[in-house]
Design a protein around this motif. Sequence first.
Motif, PDB file in Angstrom:
ATOM      1  N   SER A 154       0.791  -1.231   0.000  1.00 12.91           N
ATOM      2  CA  SER A 154       0.000   0.000   0.000  1.00 12.91           C
ATOM      3  C   SER A 154       0.824   1.282   0.000  1.00 12.91           C
ATOM      4  O   SER A 154       0.259   2.371  -0.015  1.00 12.91           O
ATOM      5  N   ASN A 168       1.027  -1.354 -14.538  1.00 13.20           N
ATOM      6  CA  ASN A 168       0.091  -1.923 -13.554  1.00 13.20           C
ATOM      7  C   ASN A 168       0.032  -1.135 -12.249  1.00 13.20           C
ATOM      8  O   ASN A 168      -1.001  -1.079 -11.614  1.00 13.20           O
ATOM      9  N   TYR A 169       1.103  -0.504 -11.848  1.00 11.13           N
ATOM     10  CA  TYR A 169       1.051   0.225 -10.583  1.00 11.13           C
ATOM     11  C   TYR A 169       0.215   1.503 -10.681  1.00 11.13           C
ATOM     12  O   TYR A 169      -0.129   2.094  -9.670  1.00 11.13           O
ATOM     13  N   GLN A 212      -2.789   1.461 -12.230  1.00 13.57           N
ATOM     14  CA  GLN A 212      -4.180   1.041 -12.306  1.00 13.57           C
ATOM     15  C   GLN A 212      -4.747   0.907 -10.899  1.00 13.57           C
ATOM     16  O   GLN A 212      -4.104   0.375 -10.002  1.00 13.57           O
ATOM     17  N   GLU A 213      -5.954   1.390 -10.716  1.00 10.30           N
ATOM     18  CA  GLU A 213      -6.515   1.442  -9.362  1.00 10.30           C
ATOM     19  C   GLU A 213      -6.839   0.081  -8.772  1.00 10.30           C
ATOM     20  O   GLU A 213      -6.911  -0.061  -7.562  1.00 10.30           O
ATOM     21  N   PHE A 214      -7.001  -0.962  -9.571  1.00  7.54           N
ATOM     22  CA  PHE A 214      -7.308  -2.279  -9.019  1.00  7.54           C
ATOM     23  C   PHE A 214      -6.054  -3.038  -8.594  1.00  7.54           C
ATOM     24  O   PHE A 214      -6.151  -4.109  -8.016  1.00  7.54           O
ATOM     25  N   CYS A 215      -4.868  -2.499  -8.871  1.00  5.77           N
ATOM     26  CA  CYS A 215      -3.611  -3.121  -8.435  1.00  5.77           C
ATOM     27  C   CYS A 215      -3.071  -2.356  -7.232  1.00  5.77           C
ATOM     28  O   CYS A 215      -3.235  -1.145  -7.127  1.00  5.77           O
ATOM     29  N   SER A 216      -2.414  -3.062  -6.355  1.00  3.45           N
ATOM     30  CA  SER A 216      -1.819  -2.435  -5.184  1.00  3.45           C
ATOM     31  C   SER A 216      -0.314  -2.699  -5.181  1.00  3.45           C
ATOM     32  O   SER A 216       0.217  -3.418  -4.356  1.00  3.45           O
TER      33      SER A 216
END
Length: 125
Positions: A90, A109-110, A112-116
Motif C-alpha cells: 500500500s 500496472n502500478y 491502475q486502481e485495481f492493483c496495489s
Amino acid sequence: NNTMAPDVLNPPDEDTLRILVSTDNHLGFLERDPIRGLDSFAAFEEVLYLAKKYKSDMVLLCGNLFHNNKPTRRTLHKTMEIIKRYSMGSDPVQVQILSDNNFANGDANYLQEFCSVDLPIFSIH
C-alpha cells in the motif's frame, strides 16, 4: 564506534531516486537438482528483499531473468509468487513513467486502481 553508516542504510530524502539493478538472475537454473534447484529463486528473493529493506523506488531487471527461453510452468509460478510477495503493498509509488502512454496496452500496472503495487519492477531483455 564513530564510523558512519553507508548512505544506502540511511533513509532516502525526497530528491533521491533509488533503483536496485539486478542482472542475469537465470531463474530455473538446475531446477531439477535436489540440492541446488531452488538457489536461483533464493537469490532472486534476496534481491527483492533488499529492494524493500533499503526502500528502493523501483527494481530494474536487466537480461536473463530466466535460464531457459521457455521456462517451465513451475519456474513461472515460483517467479510470480516471489514478485507478488515483494511488489504488492500500500505504500505510494514515487516513480512516474513518461512516455507515449502505450505501455502494455494502457498504463503500467502500478498506475491502475485495481492493483496495489508499491515496488515497481521493470525488466529489460
